[in-house]
Scaffold this motif. Structure first.
Motif, PDB file in Angstrom:
ATOM      1  N   GLN A 158     -29.705 -46.098 -13.734  1.00 14.84           N
ATOM      2  CA  GLN A 158     -29.105 -46.583 -12.492  1.00 14.84           C
ATOM      3  C   GLN A 158     -29.989 -47.631 -11.823  1.00 14.84           C
ATOM      4  OE1 GLN A 158     -28.488 -42.915 -10.327  1.00 14.84           O
ATOM      5  NE2 GLN A 158     -26.436 -42.635 -11.141  1.00 14.84           N
ATOM      6  N   SER A 175     -30.111 -50.990 -13.711  1.00 14.54           N
ATOM      7  CA  SER A 175     -28.836 -51.711 -13.783  1.00 14.54           C
ATOM      8  C   SER A 175     -28.750 -52.790 -12.706  1.00 14.54           C
ATOM      9  CB  SER A 175     -27.657 -50.742 -13.615  1.00 14.54           C
ATOM     10  OG  SER A 175     -27.534 -50.319 -12.267  1.00 14.54           O
ATOM     11  N   ALA A 232     -27.160 -52.555 -10.068  1.00 14.36           N
ATOM     12  CA  ALA A 232     -25.812 -52.568  -9.497  1.00 14.36           C
ATOM     13  C   ALA A 232     -25.775 -52.089  -8.057  1.00 14.36           C
ATOM     14  CB  ALA A 232     -24.886 -51.706 -10.356  1.00 14.36           C
ATOM     15  N   LEU A 267     -24.135 -46.712 -13.833  1.00 10.58           N
ATOM     16  CA  LEU A 267     -23.557 -47.859 -13.138  1.00 10.58           C
ATOM     17  C   LEU A 267     -23.277 -49.007 -14.087  1.00 10.58           C
ATOM     18  CD1 LEU A 267     -25.925 -47.738 -10.042  1.00 10.58           C
ATOM     19  CD2 LEU A 267     -23.643 -46.731 -10.281  1.00 10.58           C
ATOM     20  N   SER A 268     -23.842 -48.931 -15.270  1.00 10.76           N
ATOM     21  CA  SER A 268     -23.624 -49.927 -16.307  1.00 10.76           C
ATOM     22  C   SER A 268     -23.762 -49.238 -17.649  1.00 10.76           C
ATOM     23  CB  SER A 268     -24.642 -51.070 -16.200  1.00 10.76           C
ATOM     24  OG  SER A 268     -24.571 -51.917 -17.335  1.00 10.76           O
ATOM     25  N   GLN A 269     -23.019 -49.681 -18.632  1.00  5.27           N
ATOM     26  CA  GLN A 269     -23.135 -49.105 -19.968  1.00  5.27           C
ATOM     27  C   GLN A 269     -23.976 -49.984 -20.884  1.00  5.27           C
ATOM     28  OE1 GLN A 269     -19.451 -47.626 -21.610  1.00  5.27           O
ATOM     29  NE2 GLN A 269     -18.764 -46.830 -19.646  1.00  5.27           N
ATOM     30  N   ASP A 270     -24.640 -50.965 -20.295  1.00  4.05           N
ATOM     31  CA  ASP A 270     -25.482 -51.885 -21.062  1.00  4.05           C
ATOM     32  C   ASP A 270     -26.954 -51.673 -20.727  1.00  4.05           C
ATOM     33  OD1 ASP A 270     -23.228 -53.198 -22.199  1.00  4.05           O
ATOM     34  OD2 ASP A 270     -23.005 -54.368 -20.348  1.00  4.05           O
ATOM     35  N   TRP A 271     -27.800 -51.823 -21.720  1.00  2.49           N
ATOM     36  CA  TRP A 271     -29.243 -51.766 -21.489  1.00  2.49           C
ATOM     37  C   TRP A 271     -29.655 -52.934 -20.585  1.00  2.49           C
ATOM     38  CZ3 TRP A 271     -32.268 -47.799 -23.083  1.00  2.49           C
ATOM     39  CH2 TRP A 271     -31.791 -46.971 -24.104  1.00  2.49           C
ATOM     40  N   PRO A 272     -30.623 -52.731 -19.716  1.00  4.05           N
ATOM     41  CA  PRO A 272     -31.058 -53.835 -18.847  1.00  4.05           C
ATOM     42  C   PRO A 272     -31.746 -54.940 -19.645  1.00  4.05           C
ATOM     43  CG  PRO A 272     -32.563 -51.968 -18.651  1.00  4.05           C
ATOM     44  CD  PRO A 272     -31.400 -51.492 -19.477  1.00  4.05           C
ATOM     45  N   ARG A 302     -33.350 -50.817 -25.809  1.00  8.56           N
ATOM     46  CA  ARG A 302     -32.307 -51.769 -26.172  1.00  8.56           C
ATOM     47  C   ARG A 302     -32.459 -52.269 -27.604  1.00  8.56           C
ATOM     48  NH1 ARG A 302     -30.711 -55.348 -23.030  1.00  8.56           N
ATOM     49  NH2 ARG A 302     -30.030 -56.803 -24.625  1.00  8.56           N
TER      50      ARG A 302
END
Length: 281
Positions: free
Chosen positions: A51, A54, A56, A127-132, A154
């Motif tokens: 979280q 992210s 976000a 909050l995101s499904q992607d690696w930072p 990642r």
């Protein structure tokens, strides 16, 4: 490799609440550590780490999410009987890897919700499904067959939702998560914080909702001491007695999340100066 590392340990829903409350309080006191070059997340800490990285939501917004009425959320159980099974496994295991194998067998033998259902729950919390990008997030899990600690990032070729789902797969409560041809369980089986993954970083802040360990399971305090002995400047924060009381007997009870978050916020003031000195020194 960067200069600063933030290690976020496991501890159920109350651990999520307490960590976010503590981080929110530190930021309000001018000691925000969330911009660390490395973030290591284990179990509850993997959700908080994902979280945070992210970008976000702000810490203010993340904190407010912890205070939302939990009605409608399912309640899992991790009470004294389950903790006793864990303790017995520690006593009977020669090292952390053997303990991981034992816990992997226990997790595989317990009937639980399907792994896909559990993934969906985790996906909703992220909050995101992607690696930072631009920062390194490491999420820990344990191979259910070999008992080995497995860090995902990642570059591991594993999706963030899968990695966090594996890290949060509490043995005896949630099913092992299948990734490729392997099955994984909670990274907290190896250590509640896995702070050893911050080796080589000059400044390390460890936030560990669970300070316990013993036998083959290294405590956050032991890991912090090893990092310090290797030359890192380290600050370890664990819950006060008052904060632990807010966790109650079941750290997976959503109704205890808000009290834990408030306890983290209240505790932050006692650590702000030390954390500010670590990050700015």
């Amino acid at each position: 490799m960067g200069d600063t590392a933030l290690v976020l340990g496991g501890g159920g829903l109350t651990g999520i609440g307490w960590e976010i409350g503590l981080l929110h309080g530190l930021a309000r006191a001018g000691a925000d550590p969330t911009g660390a070059d490395l973030v290591v997340g284990t179990s509850a800490g993997s959700i908080v780490g994902a979280q945070l990285t992210s970008g976000a939501l702000s810490l203010d917004e993340l904190y407010e999410r912890q205070l939302v009425d939990p009605r409608g959320e399912s309640v899992a159980s991790m009470g004294p009987a389950m903790m006793a099974r864990y303790a017995w496994g520690v006593v009977r295991s020669r090292d952390a890897q053997a303990y991981g194998v034992r816990m992997g067998k226990m997790a595989s033998a317990v009937r639980a919700v399907p792994g896909e259902d559990r993934r969906e729950v985790i996906a909703q919390r992220l909050l995101s499904q992607d690696w930072p990008e631009g920062r390194r997030l490491v999420v820990t899990a344990v191979d259910a067959l070999t008992g080995e600690l497995t860090p995902f990032d990642r570059d591991s070729g594993v999706g963030l939702v899968d990695a966090v789902s594996a890290s949060c797969a509490v043995p005896g409560v949630w099913p092992p998560i299948t990734i490729g041809d392997r099955r994984y369980i909670d990274g907290g089986v190896h250590s509640s914080a896995n702070a050893a993954l911050a080796a080589g970083y000059a400044k390390v802040l460890i936030i560990a909702p669970v300070a316990m360990g013993g036998g083959p399971v290294s405590t956050p305090r032991t890991q912090a001491a090893k990092l310090a002995a290797a030359g890192s400047k380290v600050v370890l924060i664990t819950p006060t007695r008052e904060a632990r009381r807010t966790f109650g007997r079941n750290v997976l009870d959503p109704a205890r999340r808000a009290p834990a978050a408030r306890a983290g916020l209240a505790q932050a003031a006692a650590h702000a100066e030390e954390v500010r000195g670590l990050w700015q020194g």
